[in-house]
Structures are given as C-alpha cells and as structure tokens.
Write an enzyme that holds these catalytic residues in place. Structure first.
Site, PDB file in Angstrom:
ATOM      1  CE  LYS A  67      11.442  13.817 -15.569  1.00  0.00           C
ATOM      2  NZ  LYS A  67      10.875  15.092 -16.014  1.00  0.00           N
ATOM      3  CB  CYS A 127       7.756  52.424 -42.577  1.00  0.00           C
ATOM      4  SG  CYS A 127       6.484  52.279 -41.303  1.00  0.00           S
ATOM      5  CG  ASP A 167      10.759  19.579 -21.034  1.00  0.00           C
ATOM      6  OD1 ASP A 167       9.815  19.389 -20.234  1.00  0.00           O
ATOM      7  OD2 ASP A 167      11.357  20.662 -21.144  1.00  0.00           O
ATOM      8  CE1 TYR A 199       6.195   7.043 -18.201  1.00  0.00           C
ATOM      9  CE2 TYR A 199       6.626   8.740 -19.829  1.00  0.00           C
ATOM     10  CZ  TYR A 199       6.006   8.320 -18.671  1.00  0.00           C
ATOM     11  OH  TYR A 199       5.220   9.180 -17.974  1.00  0.00           O
ATOM     12  CE  LYS A 223      13.602  17.175 -13.965  1.00  0.00           C
ATOM     13  NZ  LYS A 223      12.982  18.420 -13.600  1.00  0.00           N
ATOM     14  CB  CYS A 237       5.551  49.221 -42.642  1.00  0.00           C
ATOM     15  SG  CYS A 237       6.966  48.615 -41.709  1.00  0.00           S
ATOM     16  CB  CYS A 251       7.652  51.942 -37.784  1.00  0.00           C
ATOM     17  SG  CYS A 251       8.243  50.466 -38.625  1.00  0.00           S
ATOM     18  CD  GLU A 258      12.732   5.878 -19.672  1.00  0.00           C
ATOM     19  OE1 GLU A 258      12.061   6.260 -20.631  1.00  0.00           O
ATOM     20  OE2 GLU A 258      12.292   5.169 -18.756  1.00  0.00           O
ATOM     21  CB  CYS A 309       4.670  49.491 -37.371  1.00  0.00           C
ATOM     22  SG  CYS A 309       4.622  50.336 -38.959  1.00  0.00           S
TER      23      CYS A 309
HETATM   24  O1  JCF Z   1      10.281  10.870 -20.307  1.00  0.00           O
HETATM   25  C1  JCF Z   1       9.683  11.158 -19.305  1.00  0.00           C
HETATM   26  N1  JCF Z   1       9.302  12.402 -19.125  1.00  0.00           N
HETATM   27  C2  JCF Z   1       9.375  10.124 -18.267  1.00  0.00           C
HETATM   28  C3  JCF Z   1       8.590  10.432 -17.169  1.00  0.00           C
HETATM   29  C4  JCF Z   1       9.887   8.831 -18.444  1.00  0.00           C
HETATM   30  C5  JCF Z   1       9.612   7.874 -17.509  1.00  0.00           C
HETATM   31  O2  JCF Z   1      10.095   6.652 -17.682  1.00  0.00           O
HETATM   32  C6  JCF Z   1       8.823   8.141 -16.361  1.00  0.00           C
HETATM   33  C7  JCF Z   1       8.310   9.456 -16.212  1.00  0.00           C
HETATM   34  C8  JCF Z   1       7.518   9.704 -15.088  1.00  0.00           C
HETATM   35  C9  JCF Z   1       7.277   8.698 -14.171  1.00  0.00           C
HETATM   36  N2  JCF Z   1       8.565   7.170 -15.462  1.00  0.00           N
HETATM   37  C10 JCF Z   1       7.804   7.438 -14.380  1.00  0.00           C
HETATM   38  C11 JCF Z   1       7.566   6.381 -13.433  1.00  0.00           C
END
Ligand code: JCF
Length: 727
Positions: free
Chosen positions: A163, A463, A165, A273, A362, A484, A460, A161, A478
C-alpha cells in the site's frame, strides 16, 4: 492514431532534422508525419526509461529528440496536441483547479492491524459468499454449488500489493489518449490536475497496444521516491527553502502546484493499481490479469504484486513485505489485499465508503525509545537555528537512528523534553525521524526541576552573534550573516549546488576544510584557489584538485537565473530566480529594480520583493557580485520579449556559426547572436543572412559560397558585435 513503424525514408528525414534543428523546409504533411514519429520515439524511450527502467539511448540523445520536437512545434503550434510529449514540461499556470466528478466514486479501504483481524476478514467473506451462493430464493435451482463439498472451502484467490503512501490519482483515457487526471478529493469530486499529471514521466500520454477499452479510467498512486525526496529536501535546506516532512507530503505538494512547470521538475512516479470506469471494450475477468493489461498499456505496476491462494499465504506475504520495507525506495504504510475474481468482487459489493472485497493491513507505527543525549543547535544557510536531538543509537523501522529533529523551540516546549530523558522516536513513512513524546515516568531526578529545561540559545552557537526571533515565528535566526561560519559554509554549499553554479567535486566536507583553513572567506575566493592549495588539503589527490579547478572553470559560463539563485537571496528559489531573469533580462536591471517593478514579476510578492531590494542595497553583496564577475562569471543576455527584440540590430536575420572559434565557443557566439535578435540556424539556406566561419569549416562554408551568402571570420564578428552592443 497510433503511428506505424516509421519508414526508412522518414527515419532519415528525422535524423537530418534532428541534426540541424531546422524544419522550415517541411510542408504540412511532412511536418505532421515527422512530429508523429518523433512523439512516438520519445514516448517509446520515455516508457523504457521511466516504466521499464531499461533505457536504450542516453540522456543527451533523448534530449536532442526532445529539442527537435519543441523546435518543430514552435514553427507549427497546432502539432502540440494534448498527447504531445512537449506537454511533459508543463503548461501555463492556472488560477485555480476545476473540479472533476468521478464517474465511479474513489473509495477508501477498511483497515486491519493484525494477522487475526485478517483471518476474520477472510472468514466474513467466505460466510457471505456461502449464503449468497446457496439457492435459497429458488429452492429448485440445480446450479452447481460453488462451495466444495468435501472441505467446505471456497477457493478464494487474493492479490497482495504494497500500500503506497502517496496521493491517489484517476486518469481518464479516450481512445487511448489521456484526457483528464483528477485527484481523489472526497471520493466523489476531486480536482482536475491534468496539466500536472502530464508532467509525470510514468503517466502514459497515450496508451500502448490496441486492446484497451475506448473509454478507460486508470487509478493509481503518485509517489516521490525516498532517494529523490531526500535529495529534494537537502537542496531545499541548502537553499533555505521549505522542506517537506515526508515523501507523501512532497508528492501532494508537488501535485497541487497551479504552475505545472514546477510539478514537471519534481521527481514523481505513478504506480497503477486498478481500473475505474470503462466502456466500449471488455476488460479481463480478474484483478491480476487487469494488472498485466495495465503493464501492456504502458503503466508501471508494482513489482511486488503477488497472487495468494489462501489467507495464510497473505499473512506470509505481510511478513515478507515487512522485511522488504526498508529496502524499498518508496514509502508504504501497509498492504492491500483484494479478491482476485471480479465476479466475486461484484457479488460482495460495498459498505459505506469501502469495498467489501478489499482490506488494508496497516503496519504498526514504527516507534522505539532511547535516551536523549544532547540537543544540538544547527545553523542553516539563512541563519535559521534548528534543534536536533542527539540520541543513543536506536534501531527503528530498519535503520539505526542517532539524530532526530525537534523542529523548533516551540516543539521543545510542547514536548517538555530534557537532556537525559527517555524519548520515543517515531519513524513513520518519513525519512527524518521525530521525537514523538517523552516518557515522563522515567525522567531522571537530575533533570526533574524546571532548571533542567533546555536553554534556548540567545547567541549563535557557531559565531556568538545575537539570535533573533521575529514575532509570530517559531524560527530562531542567527544575525551574523556571512560572518557566521555555519552560514558561510551553507551558502557555499548552495552556491555550488546542481541547480545553482553546479560546481562538480566541491562537496560539503571540502567546503568545510576550505573555510576552516581560511583558504576562502566567500564564494568569490573559490575562483582564486590554486591546484596546489586544493591538493594540500586532507584526502585531496592531485587528480581531484585538477578536476575541481576544471569544474570551477566550467561553472563560470552560467545563466542569469542560476546565478541569481546561487546568490541565495532569501525566498528566491530556483523558479523565482528564473522568473526574475526572464523578466528583467540583465543583472543590472534587477539590481536597480524598484519594489513596484519587482512586484510585476510572476510569483513575486511583497516579501520576496523586499528581500531582493534589501539584498542589493547591501554593499557587501554588490561587491561580492562584482568580484565574481571580475573573475569571469558570466551569462548570455536574455532577450526579454519579442516586442523589444524588434529594435535589436539583428532582428529578422538568420545566422549560422560553423568551424572552430578562438575567443569564444560556438555556443557563446550563438547566444550572443540571439541576444542581438538573430535567429541561429543549424544549416545554410538561401534564407541565411550571414555565416560566421572559423578554421575547419566544411560543407556549410561551401554551401554559403555556392549560394552567395555573406561569410565573415571571428575577428570581423567580434568587431561588428562590439559596434552593435555599443550602438
Ligand atoms: O497503494 C495504495 N495506496 C492503494 C490504495 C492501492 C490500492 O490497490 C487501492 C487503494 C485504495 C482503494 N485500492 C483501492 C480500492
């Protein structure tokens, strides 16, 4: 308890109640049943819209249902329980968050950065599972070996899946009702942010279906979609407010609000998740099935979840997702791989702070180097001057970038960046690319000397007014004010933005033309524009000119909070503006408020109060306001509190407005009545004190006459209103 399908009779009752917004005739049992049915419908449509992305009614219809629910709870506050959809708009602000201990710690994930490292991970797991399943301790065991004899390969399914942020969230449900939401914190103890989580539309307040454990903890990631994040920042920038550096910070900042009504206005989404603690009920045997169950229970689960039979398939998935990444509307910083089978997961267990059965791949940081062509200094609405790096266009992380932010003068100093340099541009989950560093070895000799350093403007760039830099601030400003052109343009962009006067069809380009051709010199001039003047501009057809005139007309009927926000007073954002409006009720009261009086308003501190006083002390500003009001901009009076409404002329009375009015809209008449202390009802009953009836009034007029309720026409209403307002 989950509500059965509403009966036909109840549906009819709802339809009527929703139409007239009056629930005073319902007894307690009927009100409770109606409330449950309304809540059920609202959550059903909410789920269709925010989770399934498949709405079946329009926004206006949803809003009518929602207003009906609020109205019903107004008369019977005990119905506003924790799982009522009314909680989605936020609750009273908190002084601080309580802490919340996780029943099962929220772990982090180990990272890998290459396909090889991912293969090593798979090998380690296989080795471990092989030794564990070999019957060493009990040599006599005759259990069938898990390892396939022929290949030595254990079948090991992975779930892949994206990850996300964002910010991790733990949601606890008891008998299907959301009772607590907590942040991850240090993994063991987080913060209780339940009020905030309830405002997230894709967080179920009550689980759907009936096959969930009585105690269930669901874990997921809260994100702000990239398009929403960009829009948010654009508005913030136009308003001279703080922008977020990336969608994750935006999500985190929004969840950290002590006032959940602010969180409610932020476009957040939850992707579920996994399941944490659960009791009194079974869950499925695999992670994949669990994700399907989460969907049934009403959660949004990422659509790119994939089951892979081998580690090679996992690596293919990485390549697939790296391709997809730039088209996703949420920031991802990698991919999560988990062993699918829960019994294998528990066999593998944990090391330190991370499970052995999962890993995060990552993505490599997205960086690319290019040449800095120039440094542009851009002037914002409040005069803040920001350096922008003009770049030779470069492809980073799926998009071509030709501008990157340099933040401020201090950052230029820190990077020691000069025009002509090779610079490394970074586009991390962020949307605004940054200059990460300078490749000093590639610096052209022409800019080697210190004299090659960029000049920090003292005037500026738009202006020529003096630039000031306050002690301890990185921001250059400014001092030109609305002299301005850059500030003027941005202030008009802000004035017409959606949360201000909401002038549809007045885009940035058009504002630029209007200012540059000197058709307008301030926001009040907007209302003097003729259709011909607008149509004479480039790319403006008659039709769009007519539309703009119409939206300008429409924008005149506004609200005090919006108007205040539109004025662009420093540090007065949407919320502060609305707090000021609700506290003081009238513009006159705000204009003449002292510092001390302003400090009594929630969210207003010394700095904001000083900006407000300074703004209204400036005659140019008050003259501009006067002109705007002369041109017909207005708003209903706000009744400040129930204490003072006791003294209003119509306190305790119920009025009904029906038929067509000539001098005002029905909504305006109702707003006036409320301002005078009356309750405005949608239907006539024996409790009605007076009906204002215009031409075309139908059954309400008949009913009023039948019940012998006083009926007056618009002229009479206007005459009485004038008397009341005078007296
Ligand atoms: O999408 C995520 N940031 C994400 C973090 C998804 C996961 O399935 C995760 C997680 C952090 C820990 N699963 C675990 C066990």
């Amino acid at each position: 308890m989950p509500v059965d399908k509403p009966t036909q009779a109840l549906l009819e009752q709802i339809a009527i109640a929703v139409r007239v917004l009056d629930f005073s005739s319902l007894d307690k049992a009927a009100a409770t049943a109606l409330h449950a049915a309304l809540a059920d419908q609202l959550e059903y449509h909410n789920h269709r819209y925010y989770v399934l992305d498949d709405p079946s009614i329009d926004d206006a219809e949803y809003d009518r249902l929602f207003q009906a629910l609020l109205q019903l709870e107004l008369g019977a506050p005990e119905l506003g329980s924790a799982e009522s959809p009314s909680r989605r708009v936020g609750a009273k602000p908190l002084g601080s968050f309580d802490s919340a201990t996780h029943k099962i710690p929220m772990l982090s994930l180990d990272n890998v950065f290459s396909a090889d490292a991912l293969r090593d991970f798979d090998k380690r797991l296989r080795a471990r599972l092989a030794t564990r399943s070999r019957p060493e301790s009990s040599a006599a065991s005759s259990d069938a070996p898990i390892v396939k004899a022929s290949t030595g390969q254990l079948p090991l399914d992975y779930i892949c899946e994206p990850k996300l942020d964002g910010v991790a969230l733990s949601l606890s449900y008891e008998n299907g009702i959301l009772v607590q939401a907590a942040t991850r914190g240090d993994g063991r103890v987080g913060e209780n942010i339940t009020d905030n989580a309830r405002t997230i539309a894709s967080v179920p307040l009550r689980l759907r279906g009936n096959d969930f454990p009585a105690q269930l903890e669901v874990r997921g990631e809260v994100v702000m979609p990239i398009t929403e994040f960009n829009q948010f920042n654009q508005n913030a920038l136009a308003a001279g407010e703080k922008v977020f550096v990336n969608p994750r910070n935006a999500a985190a900042g929004s969840l950290r609000q002590l006032d959940s009504r602010i969180t409610a206005k932020r476009p957040l989404q939850l992707f579920a998740y996994s399941i944490g603690h659960h009791a009194e009920g079974a869950i499925d045997a695999t992670h994949f099935e669990t994700l399907q169950a989460l969907k049934r229970w009403g959660f949004k689960v990422n659509e790119h979840v994939h089951r892979a039979a081998t580690i090679d398939e996992c690596i293919e998935y990485c390549e697939h997702l790296a391709q997809l990444r730039s088209s996703l509307d949420y920031a991802i910083d990698g991919i999560v791989f988990k062993i699918n089978d829960f019994s294998l997961q528990s066999e593998l267990g944990f090391v330190a702070r991370a499970p052995r059965w999962a890993i995060a791949f990552k993505f490599p940081a997205e960086e690319a180097s290019t040449t800095l062509v120039d440094i542009d200094w851009q002037v914002g609405r409040t005069g803040a001057i920001t350096p922008v790096a003009k770049l030779e266009p470069i492809f980073v992380g799926g998009v071509t970038v030709s501008n990157a932010t340099l933040h401020n003068a201090d950052e230029i100093e820190r990077l020691d960046v000069r025009v002509g340099d090779r610079v490394v541009i970074r586009r991390a989950g962020d949307v605004i690319p940054q200059v990460a560093r300078v490749d000093l070895s590639a610096r052209p000799s022409s800019s080697q000397q210190a004299s090659g350093k960029p000049r920090i403007p003292s005037q500026c760039p738009v202006c020529n007014s003096t630039v000031e830099r306050l002690d301890g601030e990185a921001v250059l400003r400014c001092t030109g004010g609305l002299v301005c052109r850059a500030q003027l343009k941005q202030s008009i962009v802000h004035f017409s933005s959606r949360k201000a006067l909401d002038i549809d069809g007045l885009g940035d380009k058009l504002i630029e033309q209007l200012v540059d051709t000197q058709l307008i010199a301030n926001v009040a001039d907007l209302y003097l524009l003729s259709q011909d003047q607008i149509a004479s501009l480039e790319r403006m057809a008659d039709k769009s000119a007519r539309n703009l005139i119409e939206s300008l007309e429409r924008s005149k009927a506004t609200e005090l909070g919006r108007f205040l926000y539109a004025l662009g007073i420093r540090e007065v954002g949407e919320t502060t503006a609305s707090n000021l409006a609700n506290h003081f009720g009238t513009l006159a009261a705000i204009e003449s408020a002292s510092l001390d009086a302003l400090l009594e308003v929630s969210d207003v501190g010394e700095i904001v109060a000083a900006h407000v006083v300074a703004f209204f002390a400036n005659a140019e500003n008050t003259q501009l306001i006067e002109r705007l009001v002369q041109q017909g901009i207005g708003w209903p009076v706000i009744v400040v509190d129930s204490e003072s409404s006791k003294d209003l002329p119509l306190h305790g009375q119920t009025w009904v407005v029906t038929g067509k009015l000539i001098n005002m809209t029905r909504d305006e008449a109702k707003a006036d009545l409320r301002a005078l202390g009356a309750k405005v009802a949608g239907s006539v009953s024996s409790k009605t004190n007076c009906v204002v009836a215009g031409p075309g009034a139908g059954s309400k007029l008949d009913k009023a006459q039948a019940l012998d309720v006083e009926v007056i026409d618009e002229q009479e209403f206007l005459a009485r209103r004038a008397d009341w307002l005078d007296g």
